[in-house]
Design a protein around this motif. Structure first.
Motif, PDB file in Angstrom:
ATOM      1  N   PRO A  86      21.933  48.045  78.224  1.00 32.57           N
ATOM      2  CA  PRO A  86      21.921  46.634  77.767  1.00 32.57           C
ATOM      3  C   PRO A  86      23.181  46.187  77.036  1.00 32.57           C
ATOM      4  CG  PRO A  86      19.777  47.643  77.400  1.00 32.57           C
ATOM      5  CD  PRO A  86      20.680  48.742  77.864  1.00 32.57           C
ATOM      6  N   GLY A  87      23.798  47.068  76.286  1.00 28.52           N
ATOM      7  CA  GLY A  87      24.954  46.645  75.506  1.00 28.52           C
ATOM      8  C   GLY A  87      26.275  46.688  76.236  1.00 28.52           C
ATOM      9  N   ALA A  88      26.272  47.030  77.536  1.00 30.00           N
ATOM     10  CA  ALA A  88      27.543  47.211  78.249  1.00 30.00           C
ATOM     11  C   ALA A  88      27.581  46.482  79.582  1.00 30.00           C
ATOM     12  CB  ALA A  88      27.803  48.700  78.464  1.00 30.00           C
ATOM     13  N   ALA A  89      26.800  45.424  79.696  1.00 30.92           N
ATOM     14  CA  ALA A  89      26.715  44.718  80.979  1.00 30.92           C
ATOM     15  C   ALA A  89      28.007  44.006  81.340  1.00 30.92           C
ATOM     16  CB  ALA A  89      25.557  43.722  80.940  1.00 30.92           C
ATOM     17  N   ASP A  90      28.889  43.764  80.377  1.00 29.02           N
ATOM     18  CA  ASP A  90      30.119  43.005  80.637  1.00 29.02           C
ATOM     19  C   ASP A  90      31.346  43.900  80.706  1.00 29.02           C
ATOM     20  OD1 ASP A  90      30.136  43.757  77.999  1.00 29.02           O
ATOM     21  OD2 ASP A  90      30.932  41.850  77.244  1.00 29.02           O
ATOM     22  N   LYS A  91      31.167  45.187  80.917  1.00 27.93           N
ATOM     23  CA  LYS A  91      32.286  46.130  80.887  1.00 27.93           C
ATOM     24  C   LYS A  91      32.791  46.517  82.270  1.00 27.93           C
ATOM     25  CE  LYS A  91      32.456  46.436  76.413  1.00 27.93           C
ATOM     26  NZ  LYS A  91      33.651  45.973  75.645  1.00 27.93           N
ATOM     27  N   GLY A  92      32.411  45.772  83.284  1.00 24.69           N
ATOM     28  CA  GLY A  92      32.879  46.083  84.631  1.00 24.69           C
ATOM     29  C   GLY A  92      32.139  47.266  85.226  1.00 24.69           C
ATOM     30  N   THR A  93      32.747  47.862  86.236  1.00 24.44           N
ATOM     31  CA  THR A  93      32.142  48.982  86.941  1.00 24.44           C
ATOM     32  C   THR A  93      32.930  50.258  86.683  1.00 24.44           C
ATOM     33  OG1 THR A  93      31.277  47.588  88.731  1.00 24.44           O
ATOM     34  CG2 THR A  93      31.580  49.913  89.231  1.00 24.44           C
ATOM     35  N   VAL A  94      32.206  51.337  86.426  1.00 25.98           N
ATOM     36  CA  VAL A  94      32.810  52.667  86.407  1.00 25.98           C
ATOM     37  C   VAL A  94      32.600  53.265  87.793  1.00 25.98           C
ATOM     38  CG1 VAL A  94      32.791  54.977  85.413  1.00 25.98           C
ATOM     39  CG2 VAL A  94      32.332  52.988  83.961  1.00 25.98           C
ATOM     40  N   LEU A  95      33.674  53.582  88.462  1.00 26.46           N
ATOM     41  CA  LEU A  95      33.591  54.199  89.787  1.00 26.46           C
ATOM     42  C   LEU A  95      33.820  55.696  89.622  1.00 26.46           C
ATOM     43  CD1 LEU A  95      33.255  53.805  92.816  1.00 26.46           C
ATOM     44  CD2 LEU A  95      35.722  53.440  92.978  1.00 26.46           C
ATOM     45  N   MET A  96      32.782  56.480  89.917  1.00 27.62           N
ATOM     46  CA  MET A  96      32.874  57.934  89.811  1.00 27.62           C
ATOM     47  C   MET A  96      32.951  58.503  91.230  1.00 27.62           C
ATOM     48  SD  MET A  96      30.186  58.672  86.677  1.00 27.62           S
ATOM     49  CE  MET A  96      31.025  60.164  86.142  1.00 27.62           C
ATOM     50  N   TYR A  97      33.810  59.506  91.387  1.00 28.73           N
ATOM     51  CA  TYR A  97      34.131  59.993  92.731  1.00 28.73           C
ATOM     52  C   TYR A  97      34.053  61.508  92.825  1.00 28.73           C
ATOM     53  CZ  TYR A  97      37.058  61.551  96.616  1.00 28.73           C
ATOM     54  OH  TYR A  97      37.520  62.196  97.734  1.00 28.73           O
ATOM     55  N   GLY A  98      33.548  61.972  93.970  1.00 35.58           N
ATOM     56  CA  GLY A  98      33.598  63.385  94.332  1.00 35.58           C
ATOM     57  C   GLY A  98      33.436  63.497  95.836  1.00 35.58           C
ATOM     58  N   HIS A  99      33.432  64.706  96.346  1.00 40.17           N
ATOM     59  CA  HIS A  99      33.252  64.881  97.794  1.00 40.17           C
ATOM     60  C   HIS A  99      32.387  66.101  98.067  1.00 40.17           C
ATOM     61  CE1 HIS A  99      36.080  68.292  98.445  1.00 40.17           C
ATOM     62  NE2 HIS A  99      36.776  67.758  97.453  1.00 40.17           N
ATOM     63  N   LEU A 100      31.728  66.083  99.223  1.00 39.16           N
ATOM     64  CA  LEU A 100      30.776  67.120  99.590  1.00 39.16           C
ATOM     65  C   LEU A 100      31.220  67.946 100.786  1.00 39.16           C
ATOM     66  CD1 LEU A 100      27.492  65.027  99.192  1.00 39.16           C
ATOM     67  CD2 LEU A 100      28.549  66.559  97.520  1.00 39.16           C
ATOM     68  N   ASP A 101      32.288  67.568 101.458  1.00 36.70           N
ATOM     69  CA  ASP A 101      32.793  68.362 102.577  1.00 36.70           C
ATOM     70  C   ASP A 101      33.595  69.545 102.051  1.00 36.70           C
ATOM     71  OD1 ASP A 101      34.625  66.299 101.701  1.00 36.70           O
ATOM     72  OD2 ASP A 101      35.948  66.904 103.327  1.00 36.70           O
ATOM     73  N   LYS A 102      33.787  70.546 102.909  1.00 34.89           N
ATOM     74  CA  LYS A 102      34.372  71.805 102.476  1.00 34.89           C
ATOM     75  C   LYS A 102      35.494  72.257 103.397  1.00 34.89           C
ATOM     76  CE  LYS A 102      29.751  73.286 100.943  1.00 34.89           C
ATOM     77  NZ  LYS A 102      28.781  74.418 100.916  1.00 34.89           N
ATOM     78  N   GLN A 103      36.325  73.122 102.848  1.00 34.46           N
ATOM     79  CA  GLN A 103      37.347  73.819 103.616  1.00 34.46           C
ATOM     80  C   GLN A 103      36.687  74.902 104.483  1.00 34.46           C
ATOM     81  OE1 GLN A 103      40.990  74.039 103.745  1.00 34.46           O
ATOM     82  NE2 GLN A 103      40.904  71.911 103.055  1.00 34.46           N
ATOM     83  N   PRO A 104      37.401  75.413 105.481  1.00 41.45           N
ATOM     84  CA  PRO A 104      36.839  76.494 106.302  1.00 41.45           C
ATOM     85  C   PRO A 104      36.526  77.732 105.462  1.00 41.45           C
ATOM     86  CG  PRO A 104      38.795  75.577 107.330  1.00 41.45           C
ATOM     87  CD  PRO A 104      38.728  75.007 105.949  1.00 41.45           C
TER      88      PRO A 104
END
Length: 473
Positions: A86-104
């Motif tokens: 409720p107190g942070a509705a005007d703070k924009g978006t936090v975009l969090m990133y990761g990946h699930l694919d793997k190397q051989p």
């Protein structure tokens, strides 16, 4: 937020919930598309996404929505949308990133270990994708839960877990465009696909090199000829190509020669690297398994770090037109193909660099030889973090003291995360936190990959505090 509550929440979640599910993710052979042409048919990428989706769906994220997004002929992506407190509705978006694919998987794993066999040994979770980057979605989710458990605040959070990063993220720009309205105005990016030189402090990556990747072929003969008959009359295609590459690189030093591939190192990045080189003088010189008697390019720690983070390099990573030694006859081959992989400084213009390389290789070619290139060369810009906002500086000092008990360190990374450059262009006002649980000896991409479980928990704890600090400004 109250420190004790955050830590208890993180430790409890990792011990009871994360480790069992992450172990299950390790067991899925979710090869990146570049290494599995039949990825759609095998279903392993979809299985990895489904596995993590099911786990996150069972967590305590009030109001969260989850969706597997898959555009036609593209790898799947998991999107998790968590409303702001409720107190942070005007703070924009936090975009969090990761990946699930793997190397051989590659061969040579130690006894009792294997790429798809999760094993916990001495506080480490072994298996392909454990640290690169399967843990990221779990860490992000657990950090959000810890904020709630400690009565903290966080802005709206969008978690993106893609399945093509190890192939250069070819589908990610299309997804960012497709999801632009749903992502919204990003004010903070948190990437958990990085790390540093030890497991004692928080490490930030503040720059990433760009890259060029292209095949170059030199042909002089219309067909192969007997080497005893033709040599001395017709030049070897390999010698011609070797001569052309000398226009790009000083083979005695490894220095690249084209101005378009070079930049001046910013003063703040130079200061960061100086600090790391003083604290960790052997971080790079002792990082790699050299042969007996082998040595690195220089013993100067700062020079090695500059070489790895801010200077261009060239590696020949593939070749064609050569028979195996056992099959090699007395033949002057008609052509030689080499795969050239350039790492570019973070602020270099990759397209201009590519054009300069092509020009150097096709101008005044000896003996009138024909030079051709692969149809779709890669040219990816690097990334340099924006100036740090005061709230982030304060938050980093706090978590460094309370979570790690040591000052954090920032450094450049010699590799690439294409998503960071894309996001910095799309959201120029956003702050970036590029961090993670990977250490210099975590064995990403090679046998015995492992995740330091205690350190991953500390990184999770730090992210929770930074989410709260961002919401409070």
């Amino acid at each position: 937020m109250e420190q004790k509550s955050v830590r208890e929440s993180v430790v409890s979640s990792w011990t009871n919930d994360v480790i069992p599910s992450l172990s299950g993710l390790v067991a899925i052979p979710a090869l990146s598309p570049a290494f599995d042409a039949e990825w759609a048919k095998s279903g392993h990428l979809a299985a990895a996404v489904g596995h993590v989706r099911e786990w996150i769906a069972g967590r305590d994220l009030p109001g969260a929505t989850l969706e597997v997004v898959q555009l036609e002929d593209r790898t799947p992506l998991l999107l998790v949308d968590v409303p702001a407190t409720p107190g942070a509705a005007d703070k924009g978006t936090v975009l969090m990133y990761g990946h699930l694919d793997k190397q051989p998987p590659v061969g040579g794993w130690s006894e009792g270990l294997g790429p798809w066999t999760p094993v916990i040994r001495d506080g480490r979770l072994y298996g392909r994708g454990s640290v690169d980057d399967g843990y990221s979605g779990y860490a992000a989710t657990t950090a959000i839960e810890a904020v709630h458990a400690a009565g903290g605040e966080h802005a709206r959070i969008v978690l993106l877990l893609e399945t093509g990063e190890e192939s250069g993220s070819p589908d990610l720009p299309a997804y960012v465009e497709h999801l632009a309205d749903r992502i919204g105005d990003v004010s903070l990016v948190v990437c958990l696909d990085a790390g540093g030189s030890d497991y004692e402090r928080l490490w930030l990556v503040t720059s990433l090199r760009g890259m060029l990747h292209l095949d170059v072929t030199v042909q002089l003969l219309g067909s192969a000829q007997h080497s005893g008959v033709a040599s001395g009359v017709v030049a070897s295609s390999f010698r011609i190509l070797r001569h052309l590459i000398e226009r790009l690189e000083d083979s005695a030093t490894g220095e690249l020669l084209l101005d378009e591939l070079k930049v001046d190192v910013p003063a703040n990045r130079l200061a960061e690297l100086k600090a790391v080189s003083q604290d960790f003088p052997e971080a790079l010189s002792k990082a790699f398994p050299l042969v007996e008697g082998g040595r690195v390019i220089t013993e100067d720690a700062l020079e090695l770090m500059l070489n790895n983070a801010w200077r261009p390099t060239l590696s020949v990573i593939g070749a064609d037109g050569f028979p195996k030694p056992a099959d090699a006859g007395n033949v002057l081959r008609e052509s030689t193909t080499l795969t050239l992989s350039f790492r570019l400084p973070p602020t270099a213009d990759a397209e201009k660099a590519l054009e300069a390389v092509k020009k150097a290789l096709t101008t005044d070619v000896p003996y009138g030889a024909k030079v051709t290139f692969s149809d779709n060369p890669q040219a990816e810009n690097g990334w340099n973090a924006p100036t740090e906002s005061p709230w982030l500086t304060t938050a980093l000092r706090t978590v460094s003291d309370e979570v790690f008990g040591r000052p954090h360190r920032a450094t450049g990374m010699g590799g690439s995360i294409p998503f960071m450059g894309l996001l910095s262009r799309k959201f120029p006002a956003a702050q970036f936190l590029v961090t993670g649980a990977c250490g210099a000896d975590s064995n990403i991409h090679v046998p015995d990959e492992w995740l330091h479980l205690d350190y991953a928990q500390q990184v999770t704890e730090a992210v929770a505090h930074i989410l709260d600090a961002h919401a409070r400004g």
